[in-house]
Design an enzyme around this catalytic site. Sequence first.
Site, PDB file in Angstrom:
ATOM      1  N   ASP A 258       0.828  -1.201   0.000  1.00  0.00           N
ATOM      2  CA  ASP A 258       0.000   0.000   0.000  1.00  0.00           C
ATOM      3  C   ASP A 258       0.873   1.266   0.000  1.00  0.00           C
ATOM      4  OD1 ASP A 258      -2.256   1.522   0.067  1.00  0.00           O
ATOM      5  OD2 ASP A 258      -2.769   1.087   2.156  1.00  0.00           O
TER       6      ASP A 258
ATOM      7  N   GLU B 150      -3.192  -0.294  -8.558  1.00  0.00           N
ATOM      8  CA  GLU B 150      -3.980   0.873  -8.144  1.00  0.00           C
ATOM      9  C   GLU B 150      -3.086   2.107  -8.196  1.00  0.00           C
ATOM     10  OE1 GLU B 150      -6.606   0.717  -4.752  1.00  0.00           O
ATOM     11  OE2 GLU B 150      -5.842   2.611  -3.963  1.00  0.00           O
TER      12      GLU B 150
END
Length: 491
Positions: free
Chosen positions: A166, A263
């Site tokens: 992340d 992402e």
Amino acid sequence: MGKLEELIISLPDVTKLKDFNVYPDSINQFEDSWVFMLKEEAADYIVATGNAAKFFLGKDFHSNSVSYVVAELNHENAKTLRKLFPFTAPTAVLDSDRTFGVGDRLGIACPGHIRVFKDYDARPIFAQQSIRELKLTNRTYANVLDAVTFSVFRDGYKLGFGADGDHLKTPEEIDYALDNGYTMITLDLSEHIRGGNGWERIELPEELKNRYLNCGFTVEGEKIVYDVDELKKCFHIYGEALKFAVKIYFEYIFKSERKINFEVSIDETSTPTTPAQHYFVANELNLAEVQLDTLAPRFCGEFQKGIDYIGDIEQFEKELKTHAAIARHFGYRLSIHSGSDKFSIFELIGKYTEGKFHVKTAGTNWLEAMRVVALKDPLLYREIHAFALEKFDEAKRFYYVTTDLNRIPKLEEVKDSDLPLYFENNDARQLIHITYGFILNAKNEDDSFRFKDRLYAFWRKHEDTYSDMINRHIGRHLKLLYAGKENLGGK
Ligand code: ZN
């Protein structure tokens, strides 16, 4: 005959399991041998019999009738589990309509998360950690994933889960996550996104002028138009960031031999992403043939950690509608970051994304773990709360919060039985939320941990309570998201 031996011989008959503290859902067959997990007071162990035994590092036992190994839960044995039982390894799950990230900073929340995702069809990202979180908790990507592998094996979760590196910002960080088997990369563009000043002076390439000026774009009936100023702003803010995203995509994601979900996050900026900016970013990435699974815009209002949404909900609804439409138009899903506890907007998210969303949570799992401490060990909780107050100013450097310590009831005025109520108070939640690194790393004079070892022993003892709380709390998130999805108004 040893008792464990007796149990092994009787498998798969599970009537004897109760005597042994075997996790019943952990019993798996590998060729003609068995692998399962055993609970001892201080730790869990893997037991592998017959042919499977040779793959695990541990203590070997042999008799005339059976041979087996008792193996610790370490990195080597986690790798072995992932090889023998692929359901314990992460996969690229973002093809699913609904996905939900549950960062577990402590490595103990996964059993609770598994309970949640037995009830909902959203695919979980059980391993999800940013580099900042790794640093603050002294953990590694290997360690974060191993904890998930053991839980998934132990509790028999076989539907597949993802592992998200992340908020990664550099090629080195991406290598680090991919080398450890992570299946999703969230590329954080914030270091390449320019602030708002100076856009007037930027020269627009002819190509961009032709592409965006004097023509509008229609997305689900909504018009997106650019004038010179708007286009200059877009190019100034995102130009470099887009180049970087394209480069990373082709070097890492496109080239990868295994499937990696991708992402792009543009959420860590000071101003909200306008629809025109979102469209510009999406359109440029699309023209460069970057395939996104999800994109995280910066929404209006405030998404502070571990508390509900702060801001104008009507405005949020309006912008969400457009952002969701743009995402659909380009074939990816919106990713909602800092999704912990945003109860007042989950229904809207479920609704406007038409049930196709990715939501990330992290801090709330830590807060629930501390809620259990407040509930079951008031003395320990008081000690930690007082320590957090001392460290608050230092901790504020890492996170943006608007915490007012004066709104937190004083420890000496709160009865033991009311300590869990701190977790209903936004300021107290943020106090405990942002000081997690300090709490976990605090040392005594003799260099032993001040809280960490006590906390982990406590959480092991109260694992079931914690899993229940996680199930209830994360379940509340999903329930509202799904309610919004059901509520599409005939769509
Ligand atoms: Zn984010």
